[in-house]
Design a protein around this motif. Structure first.
Motif, PDB file in Angstrom:
ATOM      1  N   TYR A  12       1.134  -0.866   0.235  1.00 26.60           N
ATOM      2  CA  TYR A  12      -0.029   0.228   0.275  1.00 26.60           C
ATOM      3  C   TYR A  12       0.863   1.210   0.130  1.00 26.60           C
ATOM      4  CZ  TYR A  12      -2.983   3.375   1.699  1.00 26.60           C
ATOM      5  OH  TYR A  12      -4.191   4.968   1.706  1.00 26.60           O
ATOM      6  N   GLU A  13       1.776   1.180   0.795  1.00 31.08           N
ATOM      7  CA  GLU A  13       3.108   2.070   1.032  1.00 31.08           C
ATOM      8  C   GLU A  13       3.565   2.565  -0.706  1.00 31.08           C
ATOM      9  OE1 GLU A  13       5.476   5.591   2.365  1.00 31.08           O
ATOM     10  OE2 GLU A  13       3.848   4.492   3.053  1.00 31.08           O
ATOM     11  N   ALA A  14       3.503   1.629  -1.255  1.00 32.24           N
ATOM     12  CA  ALA A  14       4.716   1.877  -2.512  1.00 32.24           C
ATOM     13  C   ALA A  14       3.425   1.868  -3.307  1.00 32.24           C
ATOM     14  CB  ALA A  14       4.870   0.883  -3.432  1.00 32.24           C
ATOM     15  N   TYR A  15       1.976   2.304  -3.229  1.00 34.03           N
ATOM     16  CA  TYR A  15       1.004   2.228  -4.627  1.00 34.03           C
ATOM     17  C   TYR A  15       0.833   3.407  -4.085  1.00 34.03           C
ATOM     18  CZ  TYR A  15      -3.499   2.039  -6.741  1.00 34.03           C
ATOM     19  OH  TYR A  15      -4.257   2.067  -7.263  1.00 34.03           O
ATOM     20  N   VAL A  16      -0.447   4.082  -3.056  1.00 32.85           N
ATOM     21  CA  VAL A  16      -0.424   5.155  -2.720  1.00 32.85           C
ATOM     22  C   VAL A  16      -0.407   6.085  -1.693  1.00 32.85           C
ATOM     23  CG1 VAL A  16      -2.451   5.586  -4.410  1.00 32.85           C
ATOM     24  CG2 VAL A  16      -2.471   4.371  -1.838  1.00 32.85           C
ATOM     25  N   GLY A  17       0.390   5.205  -0.337  1.00 35.77           N
ATOM     26  CA  GLY A  17       0.448   5.552   0.790  1.00 35.77           C
ATOM     27  C   GLY A  17       1.546   6.811   1.017  1.00 35.77           C
ATOM     28  N   ARG A  18       2.687   6.920  -0.209  1.00 31.47           N
ATOM     29  CA  ARG A  18       3.594   7.330  -0.255  1.00 31.47           C
ATOM     30  C   ARG A  18       2.825   8.850  -0.467  1.00 31.47           C
ATOM     31  NH1 ARG A  18       7.201   5.827  -5.290  1.00 31.47           N
ATOM     32  NH2 ARG A  18       5.632   4.843  -6.160  1.00 31.47           N
ATOM     33  N   TRP A  19       1.564   9.372  -1.621  1.00 35.29           N
ATOM     34  CA  TRP A  19       1.619  10.056  -2.299  1.00 35.29           C
ATOM     35  C   TRP A  19       0.751  10.739  -0.710  1.00 35.29           C
ATOM     36  CZ3 TRP A  19       5.554  10.251  -4.743  1.00 35.29           C
ATOM     37  CH2 TRP A  19       5.610   9.802  -5.287  1.00 35.29           C
ATOM     38  N   SER A  20      -0.098   9.803  -0.123  1.00 32.63           N
ATOM     39  CA  SER A  20      -1.120  10.102   0.778  1.00 32.63           C
ATOM     40  C   SER A  20      -0.918  10.935   2.115  1.00 32.63           C
ATOM     41  CB  SER A  20      -2.466   9.454   1.383  1.00 32.63           C
ATOM     42  OG  SER A  20      -1.045   7.856   1.993  1.00 32.63           O
ATOM     43  N   ARG A  21       0.439  11.438   2.332  1.00 22.47           N
ATOM     44  CA  ARG A  21       1.319  11.527   4.058  1.00 22.47           C
ATOM     45  C   ARG A  21       1.034  12.828   3.791  1.00 22.47           C
ATOM     46  NH1 ARG A  21       4.249   7.128   3.911  1.00 22.47           N
ATOM     47  NH2 ARG A  21       5.824   7.838   2.859  1.00 22.47           N
ATOM     48  N   ASP A 197      11.009   7.231 -12.958  1.00 20.14           N
ATOM     49  CA  ASP A 197      11.538   6.499 -14.651  1.00 20.14           C
ATOM     50  C   ASP A 197       9.862   5.884 -14.196  1.00 20.14           C
ATOM     51  OD1 ASP A 197      11.987   4.149 -12.787  1.00 20.14           O
ATOM     52  OD2 ASP A 197      14.022   4.221 -13.263  1.00 20.14           O
ATOM     53  N   PHE A 198      10.130   5.292 -15.268  1.00 16.77           N
ATOM     54  CA  PHE A 198       8.977   4.148 -15.488  1.00 16.77           C
ATOM     55  C   PHE A 198       8.157   3.151 -14.723  1.00 16.77           C
ATOM     56  CE2 PHE A 198       6.405   0.420 -17.385  1.00 16.77           C
ATOM     57  CZ  PHE A 198       4.665   1.547 -18.188  1.00 16.77           C
ATOM     58  N   ASP A 199       9.048   2.321 -14.187  1.00 14.65           N
ATOM     59  CA  ASP A 199       9.153   1.425 -13.703  1.00 14.65           C
ATOM     60  C   ASP A 199       9.115   1.506 -11.732  1.00 14.65           C
ATOM     61  OD1 ASP A 199       9.584  -1.164 -14.684  1.00 14.65           O
ATOM     62  OD2 ASP A 199      12.562  -1.310 -14.446  1.00 14.65           O
ATOM     63  N   ASP A 200       9.244   3.266 -11.582  1.00 14.65           N
ATOM     64  CA  ASP A 200       8.566   3.637 -10.155  1.00 14.65           C
ATOM     65  C   ASP A 200       7.392   3.748 -10.015  1.00 14.65           C
ATOM     66  OD1 ASP A 200       8.871   4.762  -7.923  1.00 14.65           O
ATOM     67  OD2 ASP A 200       9.937   6.453  -8.317  1.00 14.65           O
ATOM     68  N   TYR A 201       7.047   3.942 -11.359  1.00 17.29           N
ATOM     69  CA  TYR A 201       5.503   3.628 -11.396  1.00 17.29           C
ATOM     70  C   TYR A 201       4.389   2.406 -11.885  1.00 17.29           C
ATOM     71  CZ  TYR A 201       0.628   4.814 -14.227  1.00 17.29           C
ATOM     72  OH  TYR A 201      -0.415   4.572 -14.142  1.00 17.29           O
ATOM     73  N   TRP A 202       5.208   2.018 -12.004  1.00 22.46           N
ATOM     74  CA  TRP A 202       4.520   0.511 -12.742  1.00 22.46           C
ATOM     75  C   TRP A 202       4.497  -0.725 -11.817  1.00 22.46           C
ATOM     76  CZ3 TRP A 202       0.453  -1.471 -15.554  1.00 22.46           C
ATOM     77  CH2 TRP A 202       1.016  -2.777 -15.774  1.00 22.46           C
ATOM     78  N   GLN A 203       5.710  -0.752 -11.042  1.00 22.50           N
ATOM     79  CA  GLN A 203       5.896  -1.175 -10.101  1.00 22.50           C
ATOM     80  C   GLN A 203       5.228  -2.199  -8.730  1.00 22.50           C
ATOM     81  OE1 GLN A 203       8.064  -4.403  -9.975  1.00 22.50           O
ATOM     82  NE2 GLN A 203       8.194  -3.523 -11.922  1.00 22.50           N
ATOM     83  N   PRO A 204       4.152  -0.800  -8.272  1.00 27.26           N
ATOM     84  CA  PRO A 204       3.337  -0.843  -7.615  1.00 27.26           C
ATOM     85  C   PRO A 204       2.097  -1.269  -7.799  1.00 27.26           C
ATOM     86  CG  PRO A 204       4.796   1.410  -7.335  1.00 27.26           C
ATOM     87  CD  PRO A 204       4.835   0.532  -9.065  1.00 27.26           C
ATOM     88  N   PHE A 205       1.884  -1.402  -8.801  1.00 21.55           N
ATOM     89  CA  PHE A 205       0.736  -1.720  -9.728  1.00 21.55           C
ATOM     90  C   PHE A 205       1.097  -3.082  -9.534  1.00 21.55           C
ATOM     91  CE2 PHE A 205      -0.253   2.162 -11.480  1.00 21.55           C
ATOM     92  CZ  PHE A 205      -1.154   2.599 -11.357  1.00 21.55           C
ATOM     93  N   LEU A 206       2.214  -3.926  -9.100  1.00 21.72           N
ATOM     94  CA  LEU A 206       2.105  -5.399  -9.206  1.00 21.72           C
ATOM     95  C   LEU A 206       2.049  -6.238  -7.889  1.00 21.72           C
ATOM     96  CD1 LEU A 206       5.254  -5.890 -12.313  1.00 21.72           C
ATOM     97  CD2 LEU A 206       2.673  -5.812 -12.326  1.00 21.72           C
ATOM     98  N   GLY A 207       1.678  -4.286  -7.051  1.00 21.93           N
ATOM     99  CA  GLY A 207       1.509  -5.432  -5.446  1.00 21.93           C
ATOM    100  C   GLY A 207       0.520  -5.785  -4.849  1.00 21.93           C
ATOM    101  N   GLY A 208      -0.859  -5.557  -5.620  1.00 24.81           N
ATOM    102  CA  GLY A 208      -2.231  -6.114  -5.427  1.00 24.81           C
ATOM    103  C   GLY A 208      -2.884  -5.335  -4.496  1.00 24.81           C
ATOM    104  N   GLN A 209      -2.575  -4.298  -4.308  1.00 28.09           N
ATOM    105  CA  GLN A 209      -3.422  -3.609  -2.813  1.00 28.09           C
ATOM    106  C   GLN A 209      -4.053  -2.416  -3.856  1.00 28.09           C
ATOM    107  OE1 GLN A 209      -3.266  -4.629   0.913  1.00 28.09           O
ATOM    108  NE2 GLN A 209      -2.591  -6.101  -0.799  1.00 28.09           N
ATOM    109  N   GLY A 210      -5.163  -2.425  -3.514  1.00 27.21           N
ATOM    110  CA  GLY A 210      -6.076  -1.557  -4.127  1.00 27.21           C
ATOM    111  C   GLY A 210      -7.070  -1.835  -5.400  1.00 27.21           C
TER     112      GLY A 210
END
Length: 257
Positions: A12-21, A197-210
């Protein structure tokens, strides 16, 4: 809830947690609740909003409530209760500020949750919430869903912009007014979301949270790659390869009678 998955704090942190703070910090500043109040953070998740309250609002007491025991295990500096936001096991008129961050739209009946927020609020208490602007302003998700719908038209059924009509200023204001809250106001909160970079954007979508990661996990591998490749082609890049987007949340506040 459209198959949404919540429970792994690091994903969750990698996906949106880091932007929610940063959104949480702006939200707490906007509320300007006087020090020494008793706060409830309903749907507290891993504690982005709880942390902002603890840092900036000088609460007399801070309680977090969430359905996920795993998320609650990440909560620090607050008491907590494992509970549904629409059925809070808390006494009436017991909190001077009742808030909820990025959670209200995931409650199957948001009106019940807002009624619960109002029930546990003391007279004159601030009752407030914020949710992502899935239709336009939460760009990292909007880019994803537009690409997903181009590859798989069925993605429209799980696109958060379609599923969550409450995630708009009119939807939030109506929910607050219907709950009997007064002096209802809404505002947008926008923060930058910079991906290296693109991986920084894409990888959190593979974490299954959300919602989006859960949808992606259900797809056949070749469909996931099609969406990935389309996003890779579409996302705007700076000369250094970074991707500069923004994330907007809609916030609402009112006062209990």
């Amino acid at each position: 809830m459209g198959g949404d998955v919540w429970g792994v704090g690091s994903a969750y942190e990698a996906y949106v947690g880091r932007w929610s703070r940063p959104v949480a910090a702006s939200f707490v500043a906007w509320l300007a609740v006087a020090p020494g109040r008793r706060w409830l953070d309903a749907g507290c998740g891993t504690g982005a909003l709880t942390g902002a309250i603890r840092t900036a609002a000088a609460p007399a007491q801070l309680v977090g409530a969430d359905m996920s025991l795993s998320f609650l295990g990440s909560l620090h500096g607050a008491a907590w209760v494992n509970a549904d936001a629409a059925a809070l096991p808390l006494a009436p008129a017991s909190f001077g500020a009742v808030v909820s961050g990025l959670a209200l739209n995931f409650v199957p009946e948001p009106a019940r949750a807002v009624a619960e927020f109002t029930r546990v609020a003391t007279p004159g208490a601030t009752v407030a919430s914020y949710v992502w602007d899935y239709a336009d302003g939460m760009q990292l998700m909007r880019w994803f869903w537009d690409a997903a719908r181009a590859v798989d038209p069925a993605a429209a059924e799980v696109d958060e912009a379609v599923r969550f009509p409450i995630c708009s200023p009119t939807g939030l204001a109506a929910a607050w007014t219907d709950a009997g809250l007064h002096e209802v106001e809404t505002r947008a909160i926008t923060v930058p979301t910079l991906f290296t970079d693109f991986d920084d954007y894409w990888q959190p979508f593979l974490g299954g949270q959300g919602a989006a990661p859960a949808y992606l996990a259900r797809l056949a591998p070749h469909r996931r790659w099609e969406i990935r490749d389309l996003l890779d082609a579409r996302l705007p890049r700076r000369p250094d390869g970074s991707i500069a987007l923004t994330a907007t949340a809609w916030a609402v506040r009112g006062h209990a009678a």
